[in-house]
Design a protein around this motif. Structure first.
Motif, mmCIF file in Angstrom:
data_model
loop_
_atom_site.group_PDB
_atom_site.id
_atom_site.type_symbol
_atom_site.label_atom_id
_atom_site.label_comp_id
_atom_site.label_asym_id
_atom_site.label_seq_id
_atom_site.Cartn_x
_atom_site.Cartn_y
_atom_site.Cartn_z
ATOM 1 N N ALA A 47 0.882 -1.353 -0.056
ATOM 2 C CA ALA A 47 0.023 0.179 -0.008
ATOM 3 C C ALA A 47 0.927 1.130 0.231
ATOM 4 O O ALA A 47 0.466 2.299 -0.690
ATOM 5 C CB ALA A 47 -0.708 -0.084 1.154
ATOM 6 N N ILE A 48 1.885 1.217 0.622
ATOM 7 C CA ILE A 48 2.756 2.487 0.767
ATOM 8 C C ILE A 48 3.746 2.466 -0.588
ATOM 9 O O ILE A 48 3.905 3.422 -1.113
ATOM 10 C CB ILE A 48 3.770 2.240 2.008
ATOM 11 C CG1 ILE A 48 2.799 2.583 3.230
ATOM 12 C CG2 ILE A 48 4.946 3.215 2.108
ATOM 13 C CD1 ILE A 48 3.718 1.976 4.505
ATOM 14 N N ALA A 49 4.432 1.421 -0.996
ATOM 15 C CA ALA A 49 5.346 1.225 -2.049
ATOM 16 C C ALA A 49 4.950 1.377 -3.459
ATOM 17 O O ALA A 49 5.274 1.726 -4.280
ATOM 18 C CB ALA A 49 6.255 0.262 -1.698
ATOM 19 N N TYR A 50 3.542 0.864 -3.408
ATOM 20 C CA TYR A 50 3.209 0.515 -4.975
ATOM 21 C C TYR A 50 1.796 1.217 -5.185
ATOM 22 O O TYR A 50 1.042 0.819 -6.145
ATOM 23 C CB TYR A 50 3.136 -0.626 -5.037
ATOM 24 C CG TYR A 50 3.134 -1.273 -6.583
ATOM 25 C CD1 TYR A 50 4.282 -0.923 -7.350
ATOM 26 C CD2 TYR A 50 2.005 -1.899 -7.204
ATOM 27 C CE1 TYR A 50 4.204 -1.279 -8.690
ATOM 28 C CE2 TYR A 50 2.084 -2.027 -8.630
ATOM 29 C CZ TYR A 50 3.257 -1.840 -9.430
ATOM 30 O OH TYR A 50 3.350 -2.131 -10.833
ATOM 31 N N VAL A 51 1.343 2.160 -4.293
ATOM 32 C CA VAL A 51 -0.074 2.802 -4.453
ATOM 33 C C VAL A 51 -0.321 3.523 -5.698
ATOM 34 O O VAL A 51 -1.169 3.529 -6.287
ATOM 35 C CB VAL A 51 -0.690 3.200 -3.189
ATOM 36 C CG1 VAL A 51 0.170 4.614 -2.949
ATOM 37 C CG2 VAL A 51 -2.190 3.565 -3.132
ATOM 38 N N LEU A 54 -0.636 1.512 -8.754
ATOM 39 C CA LEU A 54 -1.905 0.981 -8.681
ATOM 40 C C LEU A 54 -3.111 1.760 -9.170
ATOM 41 O O LEU A 54 -4.103 1.490 -9.826
ATOM 42 C CB LEU A 54 -2.393 0.106 -7.407
ATOM 43 C CG LEU A 54 -1.408 -1.153 -6.971
ATOM 44 C CD1 LEU A 54 -1.636 -1.507 -5.652
ATOM 45 C CD2 LEU A 54 -1.677 -2.064 -7.913
ATOM 46 N N LEU A 55 -3.095 3.043 -8.295
ATOM 47 C CA LEU A 55 -3.955 3.953 -8.853
ATOM 48 C C LEU A 55 -3.959 4.421 -10.287
ATOM 49 O O LEU A 55 -5.008 4.593 -10.715
ATOM 50 C CB LEU A 55 -3.684 5.193 -7.911
ATOM 51 C CG LEU A 55 -4.141 5.243 -6.443
ATOM 52 C CD1 LEU A 55 -3.549 6.335 -5.541
ATOM 53 C CD2 LEU A 55 -5.507 4.954 -6.165
ATOM 54 N N ASP A 56 -2.696 4.610 -10.824
ATOM 55 C CA ASP A 56 -2.743 4.785 -12.282
ATOM 56 C C ASP A 56 -3.563 3.760 -13.138
ATOM 57 O O ASP A 56 -4.116 4.128 -14.057
ATOM 58 C CB ASP A 56 -1.368 4.904 -12.752
ATOM 59 C CG ASP A 56 -0.776 6.221 -12.060
ATOM 60 O OD1 ASP A 56 -1.310 6.975 -11.581
ATOM 61 O OD2 ASP A 56 0.605 6.272 -12.058
ATOM 62 N N MET A 99 -0.781 -8.005 -10.109
ATOM 63 C CA MET A 99 -1.475 -6.992 -9.514
ATOM 64 C C MET A 99 -2.408 -5.997 -10.432
ATOM 65 O O MET A 99 -3.517 -5.591 -10.089
ATOM 66 C CB MET A 99 -0.656 -6.165 -8.711
ATOM 67 C CG MET A 99 -0.038 -7.070 -7.298
ATOM 68 S SD MET A 99 0.845 -6.185 -6.340
ATOM 69 C CE MET A 99 0.512 -4.662 -6.082
ATOM 70 N N ASN A 100 -1.664 -5.774 -11.464
ATOM 71 C CA ASN A 100 -2.530 -4.986 -12.445
ATOM 72 C C ASN A 100 -3.648 -5.376 -13.044
ATOM 73 O O ASN A 100 -4.375 -5.046 -13.424
ATOM 74 C CB ASN A 100 -1.509 -4.618 -13.552
ATOM 75 C CG ASN A 100 -0.340 -3.333 -13.028
ATOM 76 O OD1 ASN A 100 -0.508 -2.677 -12.261
ATOM 77 N ND2 ASN A 100 0.583 -3.416 -13.921
ATOM 78 N N GLY A 101 -3.468 -6.813 -13.284
ATOM 79 C CA GLY A 101 -4.659 -7.567 -13.796
ATOM 80 C C GLY A 101 -5.633 -7.723 -12.792
ATOM 81 O O GLY A 101 -6.728 -7.517 -13.068
ATOM 82 N N LEU A 102 -5.301 -7.809 -11.393
ATOM 83 C CA LEU A 102 -6.504 -7.706 -10.378
ATOM 84 C C LEU A 102 -7.312 -6.129 -10.385
ATOM 85 O O LEU A 102 -8.437 -6.057 -10.206
ATOM 86 C CB LEU A 102 -5.916 -8.160 -8.978
ATOM 87 C CG LEU A 102 -5.619 -9.673 -8.793
ATOM 88 C CD1 LEU A 102 -4.980 -9.738 -7.426
ATOM 89 C CD2 LEU A 102 -6.869 -10.219 -8.736
ATOM 90 N N VAL A 103 -6.479 -5.474 -10.599
ATOM 91 C CA VAL A 103 -6.728 -3.943 -10.451
ATOM 92 C C VAL A 103 -7.776 -3.723 -11.625
ATOM 93 O O VAL A 103 -8.925 -3.265 -11.508
ATOM 94 C CB VAL A 103 -5.711 -3.009 -10.441
ATOM 95 C CG1 VAL A 103 -6.432 -1.515 -10.573
ATOM 96 C CG2 VAL A 103 -4.986 -2.851 -9.200
ATOM 97 N N ARG A 104 -7.445 -4.216 -12.815
ATOM 98 C CA ARG A 104 -8.391 -4.260 -13.900
ATOM 99 C C ARG A 104 -9.566 -5.125 -13.993
ATOM 100 O O ARG A 104 -10.760 -4.352 -14.148
ATOM 101 C CB ARG A 104 -7.412 -4.576 -15.270
ATOM 102 C CG ARG A 104 -6.566 -3.445 -15.956
ATOM 103 C CD ARG A 104 -5.945 -3.787 -17.145
ATOM 104 N NE ARG A 104 -5.542 -5.425 -17.150
ATOM 105 C CZ ARG A 104 -4.157 -5.591 -16.800
ATOM 106 N NH1 ARG A 104 -3.074 -4.580 -16.647
ATOM 107 N NH2 ARG A 104 -3.819 -6.740 -17.031
#
Length: 119
Positions: A47-51, A54-56, A99-104
């Motif tokens: 959450a700190i390092a990669y937020v 992930l938001l993008d 992680m990007n796939g999960l976000v999508r």
């Protein structure tokens, strides 16, 4: 005594950087694996390092009309990790794509619930 050639130094620096990059990638992969197993400390680190990335990704998946919902999508990802809903099978270099796939996927479901599509 001959001095080292510039190319030799560049090659050495690149080799060291590649080694450091490999170590960082391995550490990131381990963190994502731990997070996918519900490790709250690893989830916090993500959450700190990669937020920002992930938001993008969430903004891009939601489109300009719903990009303001990106934080909600990322929150759903982090809560899902904490609840053990997502399982990561470690594949070298695959953590970011996973992680990007999960976000999508979460963004697509979010849009489906809203009854709309990304613009």
């Amino acid at each position: 005594m001959s001095s080292p050639k510039s190319n030799d130094c560049t090659t050495t620096k690149q080799s060291r950087r590649a080694g450091a990059d490999k170590e960082l990638l391995d550490a990131f992969e381990e963190m994502v694996l731990a997070a996918s197993r519900g490790d709250h400390r690893a989830i916090g680190c993500l959450a700190i390092a990669y937020v920002t990335p992930l938001l993008d990704e969430a903004r891009a998946a939601l489109g300009p009309v719903h990009e303001s919902d990106a934080a909600e999508v990322v929150e759903q990802l982090l809560v899902g990790l904490a609840e053990g809903r997502f399982e990561y099978e470690r594949v070298r270099g695959g953590a970011v794509a996973w992680m990007n796939g999960l976000v999508r996927a979460i963004a697509a479901e979010h849009l489906r619930v809203l009854g709309t599509e990304a613009a």
